[in-house]
Every structure is written in C-alpha cells, then in structure tokens.
Design a protein around this motif. Structure first.
Motif, PDB file in Angstrom:
ATOM      1  N   ASN A  27       0.825  -1.213   0.000  1.00  0.00           N
ATOM      2  CA  ASN A  27       0.000   0.000   0.000  1.00  0.00           C
ATOM      3  C   ASN A  27       0.858   1.262   0.000  1.00  0.00           C
ATOM      4  OD1 ASN A  27       0.200   1.077   2.949  1.00  0.00           O
ATOM      5  ND2 ASN A  27      -0.162  -1.124   3.186  1.00  0.00           N
ATOM      6  N   LEU A  28       0.253   2.358  -0.412  1.00  0.00           N
ATOM      7  CA  LEU A  28       0.965   3.624  -0.541  1.00  0.00           C
ATOM      8  C   LEU A  28       1.365   4.195   0.816  1.00  0.00           C
ATOM      9  CD1 LEU A  28      -1.210   5.265  -3.348  1.00  0.00           C
ATOM     10  CD2 LEU A  28       0.966   4.055  -3.594  1.00  0.00           C
ATOM     11  N   PHE A  29       0.611   3.853   1.852  1.00  0.00           N
ATOM     12  CA  PHE A  29       0.941   4.353   3.183  1.00  0.00           C
ATOM     13  C   PHE A  29       2.232   3.716   3.693  1.00  0.00           C
ATOM     14  CE2 PHE A  29      -3.711   4.651   2.810  1.00  0.00           C
ATOM     15  CZ  PHE A  29      -3.854   6.027   2.963  1.00  0.00           C
ATOM     16  N   PHE A  30       2.423   2.425   3.418  1.00  0.00           N
ATOM     17  CA  PHE A  30       3.670   1.766   3.806  1.00  0.00           C
ATOM     18  C   PHE A  30       4.844   2.388   3.064  1.00  0.00           C
ATOM     19  CE2 PHE A  30       6.862  -1.557   2.846  1.00  0.00           C
ATOM     20  CZ  PHE A  30       7.339  -1.763   4.134  1.00  0.00           C
ATOM     21  N   VAL A  51       5.163   5.525   1.930  1.00  0.00           N
ATOM     22  CA  VAL A  51       5.467   6.840   2.515  1.00  0.00           C
ATOM     23  C   VAL A  51       6.062   6.682   3.913  1.00  0.00           C
ATOM     24  CG1 VAL A  51       4.465   9.010   3.317  1.00  0.00           C
ATOM     25  CG2 VAL A  51       3.692   8.000   1.162  1.00  0.00           C
ATOM     26  N   PHE A  52       5.485   5.770   4.705  1.00  0.00           N
ATOM     27  CA  PHE A  52       5.963   5.550   6.071  1.00  0.00           C
ATOM     28  C   PHE A  52       7.421   5.071   6.066  1.00  0.00           C
ATOM     29  CE2 PHE A  52       6.460   2.693   9.777  1.00  0.00           C
ATOM     30  CZ  PHE A  52       6.219   3.608  10.798  1.00  0.00           C
ATOM     31  N   SER A  53       7.747   4.152   5.176  1.00  0.00           N
ATOM     32  CA  SER A  53       9.118   3.637   5.077  1.00  0.00           C
ATOM     33  C   SER A  53      10.090   4.755   4.733  1.00  0.00           C
ATOM     34  CB  SER A  53       9.197   2.539   4.008  1.00  0.00           C
ATOM     35  OG  SER A  53       8.342   1.477   4.304  1.00  0.00           O
ATOM     36  N   PHE A  54       9.686   5.575   3.769  1.00  0.00           N
ATOM     37  CA  PHE A  54      10.533   6.690   3.354  1.00  0.00           C
ATOM     38  C   PHE A  54      10.804   7.639   4.524  1.00  0.00           C
ATOM     39  CE2 PHE A  54      10.925  11.041   1.682  1.00  0.00           C
ATOM     40  CZ  PHE A  54      12.044  10.889   0.875  1.00  0.00           C
ATOM     41  N   LEU A  55       9.759   7.994   5.259  1.00  0.00           N
ATOM     42  CA  LEU A  55       9.913   8.931   6.377  1.00  0.00           C
ATOM     43  C   LEU A  55      10.772   8.341   7.490  1.00  0.00           C
ATOM     44  CD1 LEU A  55       6.289  10.388   6.606  1.00  0.00           C
ATOM     45  CD2 LEU A  55       8.341  11.506   5.696  1.00  0.00           C
ATOM     46  N   ILE A  56      10.562   7.075   7.799  1.00  0.00           N
ATOM     47  CA  ILE A  56      11.340   6.427   8.857  1.00  0.00           C
ATOM     48  C   ILE A  56      12.830   6.421   8.519  1.00  0.00           C
ATOM     49  CG2 ILE A  56      11.851   4.200   9.957  1.00  0.00           C
ATOM     50  CD1 ILE A  56       9.485   5.588  11.187  1.00  0.00           C
ATOM     51  N   ILE A  57      13.162   6.048   7.283  1.00  0.00           N
ATOM     52  CA  ILE A  57      14.571   5.994   6.881  1.00  0.00           C
ATOM     53  C   ILE A  57      15.179   7.392   6.872  1.00  0.00           C
ATOM     54  CG2 ILE A  57      16.181   5.362   5.039  1.00  0.00           C
ATOM     55  CD1 ILE A  57      14.146   3.223   4.167  1.00  0.00           C
ATOM     56  N   MET A  58      14.435   8.379   6.377  1.00  0.00           N
ATOM     57  CA  MET A  58      14.936   9.750   6.330  1.00  0.00           C
ATOM     58  C   MET A  58      15.132  10.314   7.744  1.00  0.00           C
ATOM     59  SD  MET A  58      15.509  10.694   3.209  1.00  0.00           S
ATOM     60  CE  MET A  58      15.412  12.483   3.132  1.00  0.00           C
ATOM     61  N   PRO A 104      -4.834  -8.061  -7.839  1.00  0.00           N
ATOM     62  CA  PRO A 104      -5.472  -7.227  -6.806  1.00  0.00           C
ATOM     63  C   PRO A 104      -4.422  -6.691  -5.829  1.00  0.00           C
ATOM     64  CG  PRO A 104      -5.852  -9.547  -6.368  1.00  0.00           C
ATOM     65  CD  PRO A 104      -5.202  -9.478  -7.717  1.00  0.00           C
ATOM     66  N   VAL A 105      -4.417  -5.386  -5.621  1.00  0.00           N
ATOM     67  CA  VAL A 105      -3.420  -4.749  -4.766  1.00  0.00           C
ATOM     68  C   VAL A 105      -4.122  -3.789  -3.801  1.00  0.00           C
ATOM     69  CG1 VAL A 105      -1.313  -3.371  -4.692  1.00  0.00           C
ATOM     70  CG2 VAL A 105      -1.744  -4.854  -6.651  1.00  0.00           C
ATOM     71  N   GLY A 106      -3.783  -3.898  -2.519  1.00  0.00           N
ATOM     72  CA  GLY A 106      -4.390  -3.026  -1.511  1.00  0.00           C
ATOM     73  C   GLY A 106      -3.699  -1.680  -1.424  1.00  0.00           C
ATOM     74  N   LEU A 107      -3.743  -0.918  -2.503  1.00  0.00           N
ATOM     75  CA  LEU A 107      -3.015   0.355  -2.571  1.00  0.00           C
ATOM     76  C   LEU A 107      -3.388   1.307  -1.438  1.00  0.00           C
ATOM     77  CD1 LEU A 107      -3.073   1.154  -6.418  1.00  0.00           C
ATOM     78  CD2 LEU A 107      -1.153   0.328  -5.045  1.00  0.00           C
ATOM     79  N   PHE A 108      -4.644   1.275  -1.022  1.00  0.00           N
ATOM     80  CA  PHE A 108      -5.103   2.224  -0.009  1.00  0.00           C
ATOM     81  C   PHE A 108      -5.424   1.555   1.326  1.00  0.00           C
ATOM     82  CE2 PHE A 108      -6.220   3.957  -4.196  1.00  0.00           C
ATOM     83  CZ  PHE A 108      -5.467   5.127  -4.163  1.00  0.00           C
ATOM     84  N   TYR A 109      -4.895   0.348   1.505  1.00  0.00           N
ATOM     85  CA  TYR A 109      -5.028  -0.321   2.794  1.00  0.00           C
ATOM     86  C   TYR A 109      -4.293   0.526   3.846  1.00  0.00           C
ATOM     87  CZ  TYR A 109      -4.715  -3.999   6.325  1.00  0.00           C
ATOM     88  OH  TYR A 109      -4.819  -4.717   7.488  1.00  0.00           O
ATOM     89  N   ILE A 116       9.786  -0.426  -4.129  1.00  0.00           N
ATOM     90  CA  ILE A 116       8.396  -0.712  -3.748  1.00  0.00           C
ATOM     91  C   ILE A 116       7.434  -0.182  -4.803  1.00  0.00           C
ATOM     92  CG2 ILE A 116       6.571  -0.235  -2.068  1.00  0.00           C
ATOM     93  CD1 ILE A 116       8.729  -0.099   0.087  1.00  0.00           C
ATOM     94  N   ALA A 117       7.673   1.058  -5.260  1.00  0.00           N
ATOM     95  CA  ALA A 117       6.770   1.682  -6.236  1.00  0.00           C
ATOM     96  C   ALA A 117       6.736   0.899  -7.537  1.00  0.00           C
ATOM     97  CB  ALA A 117       7.211   3.125  -6.497  1.00  0.00           C
TER      98      ALA A 117
END
Length: 222
Positions: free
Chosen positions: A56-59, A61-68, A103-108, A90-91
């Motif tokens: 999902n897109l939230f994972f 963004v979250f991964s990016f922020l955590i690493i940064m 099927p992908v849970g993009l907005f999960y 990931i993208a």
C-alpha cells in the motif's frame, strides 16, 4: 505478486547503463522484493491480508519517512540514497502488480483486502486455463535466474563474498527443483487452490533467501 524476482533481474541486467548513487541500487532491489513478504500474513490469516500490509501507498510513505528521520538522527547522507532506492523498488513492484491485473491493496488500511484495486474489474480479461498456476511456478525459475545474476556480481568483485557462491548455487538448485515439481503438479491436474497454498509455503523461504543474498552482497552489487 509479479514474478517476484523479475524486477531485480532486470535491474542487475541493465545496471551498467545507469549511474546509481551509492546504496541506491541495493535498496531498490530489496524494496522490489520486500512487498511479497505479505505472504507471511496471507498464510496465517488468509485473504484478509492478501497483498495489503506491504502493498500500500501508506507503507511506501511511512518507510521513506522512517529511513529519512533515522538518517537525520545519524547525520549520515547515505540514508537519503537508501530511502529513495527503497521506495523506488516498492513503487515499481506495486506498479507492475497493478499493470498485470493483480489485486493490490493500494489504499489499505482505508479499504479491506476484499476491496483491493484490480484493473481486471475494469477490463474484464478472461483467464487462460492453468495460466495462473504456470505463472506461480515461474516464480521459482526466476529466483534461479536471479541467483545466476548475483553470482555474476561476485565474479566481477571477487574480493567480497566469494564464499557465498556455493550457497547461491545450492539455492539455485532448490529453486529449479521446486519449479519442476510445480510443473508436475500442474501436469497431473492438482487442484488450483492446493497449488496456490503450496506455492505460498515454498515461495516465502525463497523470497527470504533472495533478500538475504541481496543484502549480503551489497558491496558486490554497488
């Protein structure tokens, strides 16, 4: 899941034509493999977590922020390259999943797995008999090919991880054996649902081996 090892194979095949920043390439490879660790949750909880947790897109963004944030804390610029490489992998993985009508849970978790985004709901493409099972079998042969590319990276930089060659070769033999086993199961008409379950149990250790070797060979790959 888009034949999990395809993206790393393509990246390693053409990496000499693109100038990557240090740490970016290994992070991209790991990022492209990691989403399919969703298999762990799928095997335990079933369809409720199919292609959701790491798809999902939230994972992303979250991964990016955590690493940064961690890089800011360590005051080390390399984490910027790691973050961008990781989310790029990931993208690309998510994009290929979508384009191959999976099927992908993009907005999960905003939507449950039963509401996963699926282009096939729009285009209504009918499936060819046994195609899904054959594609799942091909996961293992692509892991074998990926092992071959990893060995090539070791040969190019023999000062690092030469001892891993024998381990990767053993892994390649196992992947080929699993691939042939799946072809036999399909040929003798095993139920599709059973094949999917067996595929999940065998793919998870294959995926973890790919992640391990990718990380272990990070000096060779860069």
């Amino acid at each position: 899941m888009t034949q999990t090892a395809i993206i790393p194979i393509i990246v390693l095949r053409f990496k000499n034509y693109i100038k990557f920043k240090r740490y970016f390439l290994t992070s991209l490879l790991i990022g492209s493999l990691l989403p399919d660790l969703d298999l762990f949750f799928y095997l335990i909880f079933g369809e409720f977590f199919h292609n959701c947790i790491f798809h999902n897109l939230f994972f992303l963004v979250f991964s990016f922020l955590i690493i940064m944030i961690y890089g800011e804390y360590k005051k080390d610029i390399k984490y910027k390259n790691i973050a961008f490489g990781f989310i790029s992998g990931i993208a690309i993985h998510l994009l290929l999943n979508v384009l191959t009508f999976q099927p992908v849970g993009l907005f999960y978790p905003l939507f449950s797995a039963s509401e996963n985004f699926n282009l096939n709901n729009i285009f209504k493409i009918s499936k060819i008999n046994n195609l899904n099972e054959i594609l799942k079998a091909s996961d293992f042969i692509f892991f074998r090919f990926y092992g071959w590319f990893l060995i090539e990276e070791i040969i190019k930089t023999p000062n690092y991880n030469s001892s891993q060659i024998s381990k990767i070769k053993l892994w390649m033999k196992i992947e080929l054996s699993i691939f042939l086993l799946f072809l036999l199961l399909i040929y003798f008409g095993m139920n599709g649902a059973q094949i999917i379950k067996i595929h999940g149990f065998l793919l998870l250790p294959s995926l973890m081996a790919a992640l391990y070797f990718t990380f272990k060979l990070r000096k060779n790959i860069q």
